[in-house]
Scaffold this active site. Structure first.
Site, PDB file in Angstrom:
ATOM      1  N   ARG A 190      34.483  77.031  60.678  1.00  0.00           N
ATOM      2  CA  ARG A 190      34.686  76.839  59.240  1.00  0.00           C
ATOM      3  C   ARG A 190      35.871  77.647  58.706  1.00  0.00           C
ATOM      4  O   ARG A 190      35.843  78.158  57.596  1.00  0.00           O
ATOM      5  CB  ARG A 190      33.411  77.186  58.456  1.00  0.00           C
ATOM      6  CG  ARG A 190      32.196  76.367  58.862  1.00  0.00           C
ATOM      7  CD  ARG A 190      32.380  74.881  58.570  1.00  0.00           C
ATOM      8  NE  ARG A 190      31.215  74.140  59.025  1.00  0.00           N
ATOM      9  CZ  ARG A 190      31.104  73.534  60.214  1.00  0.00           C
ATOM     10  NH1 ARG A 190      32.128  73.576  61.069  1.00  0.00           N
ATOM     11  NH2 ARG A 190      30.024  72.895  60.558  1.00  0.00           N
TER      12      ARG A 190
ATOM     13  N   SER B   6      26.188  72.729  52.228  1.00  0.00           N
ATOM     14  CA  SER B   6      25.756  73.867  53.024  1.00  0.00           C
ATOM     15  C   SER B   6      26.354  75.152  52.451  1.00  0.00           C
ATOM     16  O   SER B   6      27.564  75.298  52.347  1.00  0.00           O
ATOM     17  CB  SER B   6      26.195  73.676  54.473  1.00  0.00           C
ATOM     18  OG  SER B   6      25.748  74.716  55.284  1.00  0.00           O
TER      19      SER B   6
ATOM     20  N   GLU C 239      29.764  79.842  53.086  1.00  0.00           N
ATOM     21  CA  GLU C 239      30.541  78.693  53.537  1.00  0.00           C
ATOM     22  C   GLU C 239      31.177  78.001  52.339  1.00  0.00           C
ATOM     23  O   GLU C 239      32.300  77.509  52.416  1.00  0.00           O
ATOM     24  CB  GLU C 239      29.662  77.716  54.309  1.00  0.00           C
ATOM     25  CG  GLU C 239      30.412  76.496  54.829  1.00  0.00           C
ATOM     26  CD  GLU C 239      29.564  75.624  55.739  1.00  0.00           C
ATOM     27  OE1 GLU C 239      29.797  74.407  55.747  1.00  0.00           O
ATOM     28  OE2 GLU C 239      28.681  76.160  56.436  1.00  0.00           O
TER      29      GLU C 239
END
Length: 298
Positions: free
Chosen positions: A172, A221, A291
């Site tokens: 990520r 998320s 995130e």
């Protein structure tokens, strides 16, 4: 409010003090000092060339994995619309996708062309530009597995093509510079049977439907999965399922999702996320990392 650049010859739309809440999935947050919606790539290059790095620049796709803070976003937000959403199929099972193309459209275009390998994009809400910047992924694959290169306009208006290796991908994360706008990316697929590809996409869609709060005001998320662990399990074990602060709530369906259930402010949403991080740290000793991208003035 005086425009940040000479607007002569610009064909896109430049808006001062532009509300962003309606453009992000959480439906919360403040305004952008300036919002520019370029007519095409040439228009974007001209605008950024004239801006010449004098103000911060942030690209905005679907706003699906983002908290825009209540104080608004300084500088210029670049919103890539339909002129940047095109997808073409090239030789050797390559997909050339505009930075504003939706992930589900990339996956379905690939399916129709008999190109396998990008089905996972069916499971990521957002656009190609965001995927490339954040190394978006789902269901066992991520952008770094398929990206060949991307075309990027830097904050000074310079257009460059960056090979995937130069982005130094990790989980990520990429080294794409702040202010850079991804306008096109090329993904490498492989030959596949459209029916089998479609079946895999359907399975991904069903899995998302069954496990995630899709029809809510959410940011997707929330926390990265720590090595060898699942963020949602840590959140659940710390007793955070259904936890609320103001109008913000930890989803009861999937505890790695935060929800705007009752006109929550972005401050409440972010405070809830920080409380979840604190409780997880106290319970398991694990430091969850955000995130979701959090942007703007507090």
């Amino acid at each position: 409010m005086t425009a940040p650049v000479d607007t002569a010859g610009l064909r896109g739309k430049l808006t001062a003090d532009a509300p962003l809440a309606k453009l992000v999935w959480f439906k919360s947050g403040g305004a952008a000092d300036w919002l520019f919606e370029p007519a095409d790539l040439t228009d974007l290059e001209l605008f950024l060339d004239r801006l010449d790095g004098r103000l911060p620049v942030m690209a905005l796709g679907l706003g699906s994995n983002m908290i825009v803070r209540d104080g608004g976003v300084p500088g210029v937000v670049i919103k890539l619309g339909k002129p940047f959403a095109g997808i073409t199929v090239e030789d050797d099972h390559v997909l050339s996708c505009g930075g504003g193309a939706h992930g589900i459209l990339v996956a379905s275009t690939a399916r129709d062309a008999g190109i396998a390998g990008v089905e996972f994009m069916r499971g990521i809400p957002g656009t190609v530009g965001g995927f490339v910047r954040m190394n978006g992924g789902a269901y066992g694959r991520e952008v770094s597995d398929v990206l060949i290169d991307c075309d990027v306009v830097h904050a000074d208006g310079t257009l460059v093509t960056l090979p995937a290796a130069e982005l130094h991908y990790s989980y990520r994360h990429s080294d794409l510079p702040d202010g850079a706008v991804v306008v096109r990316a090329r993904f490498q697929g492989e030959a596949g049977d459209p029916a089998e590809i479609g079946a895999r996409m359907d399975a991904i869609g069903e899995a998302r439907e069954n496990s995630q709060p899709l029809r809510t005001k959410t940011g997707g998320s929330t926390f990265k999965n720590p090595p060898g662990k699942k963020a949602w399990e840590l959140v659940d074990a710390a007793g955070c399922r259904g936890l609320t602060i103001g109008g913000a709530q930890v989803s009861e369906k999937h505890t790695n999702f935060l929800l705007n259930v009752d006109n929550a402010t972005s401050t409440e949403i972010e405070q809830l996320g920080e409380e979840v991080r604190r409780r997880v740290r106290d319970h398991s000793g694990v430091e969850l990392e955000w995130e979701i991208q959090r942007v703007g003035r507090v």
